[in-house]
Write an enzyme that holds these catalytic residues in place. Structure first.
Site, PDB file in Angstrom:
ATOM      1  N   CYS A 142       0.835  -1.205   0.000  1.00 41.37           N
ATOM      2  CA  CYS A 142       0.000   0.000   0.000  1.00 41.37           C
ATOM      3  C   CYS A 142       0.866   1.251   0.000  1.00 41.37           C
ATOM      4  O   CYS A 142       1.377   1.665   1.049  1.00 41.37           O
ATOM      5  CB  CYS A 142      -0.932  -0.013   1.204  1.00 41.37           C
ATOM      6  SG  CYS A 142      -1.961   1.464   1.300  1.00 41.37           S
ATOM      7  N   CYS A 145      -0.441   4.114   2.119  1.00 39.17           N
ATOM      8  CA  CYS A 145      -0.241   3.952   3.565  1.00 39.17           C
ATOM      9  C   CYS A 145       1.223   4.157   3.951  1.00 39.17           C
ATOM     10  O   CYS A 145       1.518   4.792   4.947  1.00 39.17           O
ATOM     11  CB  CYS A 145      -0.633   2.547   4.040  1.00 39.17           C
ATOM     12  SG  CYS A 145      -2.056   1.829   3.252  1.00 39.17           S
ATOM     13  N   ASP A 146       2.124   3.578   3.176  1.00 41.23           N
ATOM     14  CA  ASP A 146       3.508   3.471   3.636  1.00 41.23           C
ATOM     15  C   ASP A 146       4.512   4.300   2.833  1.00 41.23           C
ATOM     16  O   ASP A 146       5.707   4.257   3.123  1.00 41.23           O
ATOM     17  CB  ASP A 146       3.941   1.989   3.616  1.00 41.23           C
ATOM     18  CG  ASP A 146       3.103   1.153   4.571  1.00 41.23           C
ATOM     19  OD1 ASP A 146       2.712   1.690   5.619  1.00 41.23           O
ATOM     20  OD2 ASP A 146       2.822  -0.012   4.266  1.00 41.23           O
TER      21      ASP A 146
END
Ligand code: NDP
Length: 323
Positions: A142, A145-146
């Site tokens: 992701c 997200c990261d």
């Protein structure tokens, strides 16, 4: 399938929620607060994708971020506080056209007036032991997200579809250099996304290349990739410190094949975003939420939002049916 007519018994539940990720737990919070005493079957991956994420920095309300598993744990506690029942179990079979709906869970049969299917989607992985060992420590599926953790680093993105192009482009905001690795020299990505990625000065393409191993398991941090050119057979080390997978997702809707309308990739085709249908007709009492019906946004907050929507629709449905 002939609908089974069963007289609702006192044991008949108002709502059963399948899945305990963001969508399922948000649905549980709303349903519990409406006094519907939801039963949540936690499913094969309790907590969903957030439970394998590290820091979540884009969920509103957490200015310093929150660990994915902690966010999920909080949601569970919140749902339980209002009377949701969580059960470590998964669905074995279902009759969604019966009234009430019949769910088989191991040896138990559960009757329910409504069901919210929120079993999510699972990221596709390469399934290398070294990759699995480093998820959350330099291996991610992701970028949204990261990506932030990739700042100032050289990274690799795996895949050749729109997801991989989108991730690679997004990650140029953080990484100093992005190497996009595709296992063939053909791309599934749309021409416009492919051209955009190819034109970006920080992205370089490696085609006909596979990842054989992610290095750094002992150090618990990605130290590089052992890659192989499938045409020349040459094996080399790519010195990157992050690997993002962009090789697609698998919606966890296989169990519902034939019971409801799914698209060609197996995502639930929801009517009005929440209703499951069969041959285009709404299946009464059968709702869905989250990534299992969302191939586009796939964010914790959009999943949570759709869990809320499904629970509100359940409430409306039950009210309309005299509850
Ligand atoms: P796709 O199925 O389109 O592409 C998957 C890619 O991953 C392919 O290049 C495939 O290679 C590769 N791949 C699959 N398994 C492996 C493996 N084990 N090892 C190495 N490579 C692998 O998935 P996407 O998630 O990219 O896209 C899904 C859908 O979502 C598409 O319809 C896409 O258009 C859409 N989408 C749209 C976006 C947008 O419009 N902004 C953004 C993201 C997705 P191979 O070709 O060799 O099988």
């Amino acid at each position: 399938m002939t609908p089974e007519i069963t007289t609702p018994t006192p044991e008949t539940r108002d709502v059963v929620i399948l899945g305990s990720g963001c969508a399922g737990l948000t649905a549980a919070i709303y349903a519990a607060r409406s006094n519907l005493k939801p039963l949540v079957l936690e499913g094969h991956e309790p907590g969903g994708q957030l439970s394998i994420t590290t820091l979540v920095e884009n969920f509103p309300g957490w200015p310093d971020g929150i660990q994915g598993p902690e966010l999920i744990e909080n949601m569970k506690l919140q749902a339980q506080r209002f009377g949701a029942e969580l059960r470590m179990a998964h669905l074995s079979a279902a009759d969604l056209t019966a009234h009430p709906i019949k769910l088989t869970v191991g040896k138990d049969i559960i009757h329910t007036r409504t069901v919210i299917i929120a079993s999510g989607a699972s990221a596709r992985w390469l399934n290398l032991p070294s990759e699995q060992a480093l998820i959350g420590n330099g291996v991610s599926s992701c970028a949204t997200c990261d990506g932030f953790f990739a700042r100032g680093k050289e990274i690799a993105v795996i895949g050749g579809g729109d997801s991989a192009m989108e991730e690679a482009l997004f990650l140029t905001r953080f990484a100093t250099k992005v190497t996009l690795i595709n296992r063939t020299d053909r791309f599934r990505a749309s021409p416009i996304m492919l051209e955009r990625a190819k034109a970006h000065p920080s992205i370089r393409f490696m085609t006909s290349t596979i990842v054989e191993e992610v290095l750094g398991v002992e150090e618990k941090d990605v130290k590089g990739l052992r890659i192989k050119n499938t045409v020349s057979g040459e094996v080399s080390i790519l010195p990157v410190s992050f690997m993002f997978l962009g090789i697609g997702h698998i919606p966890n809707a296989q169990a519902f094949k034939g019971m409801m309308d799914l698209d060609e990739d197996g995502y639930i085709l929801a009517s009005d975003d929440v209703h499951c249908t069969l041959n285009g007709q709404v299946l009464p009492g059968v709702f869905c939420a989250g990534d299992i019906k969302d191939r586009k946004y796939r964010q914790a907050i959009t999943a949570a939002g759709s869990g809320c929507m499904a629970a509100l629709e359940v409430e409306k449905y039950l009210e309309a049916h005299g509850r």
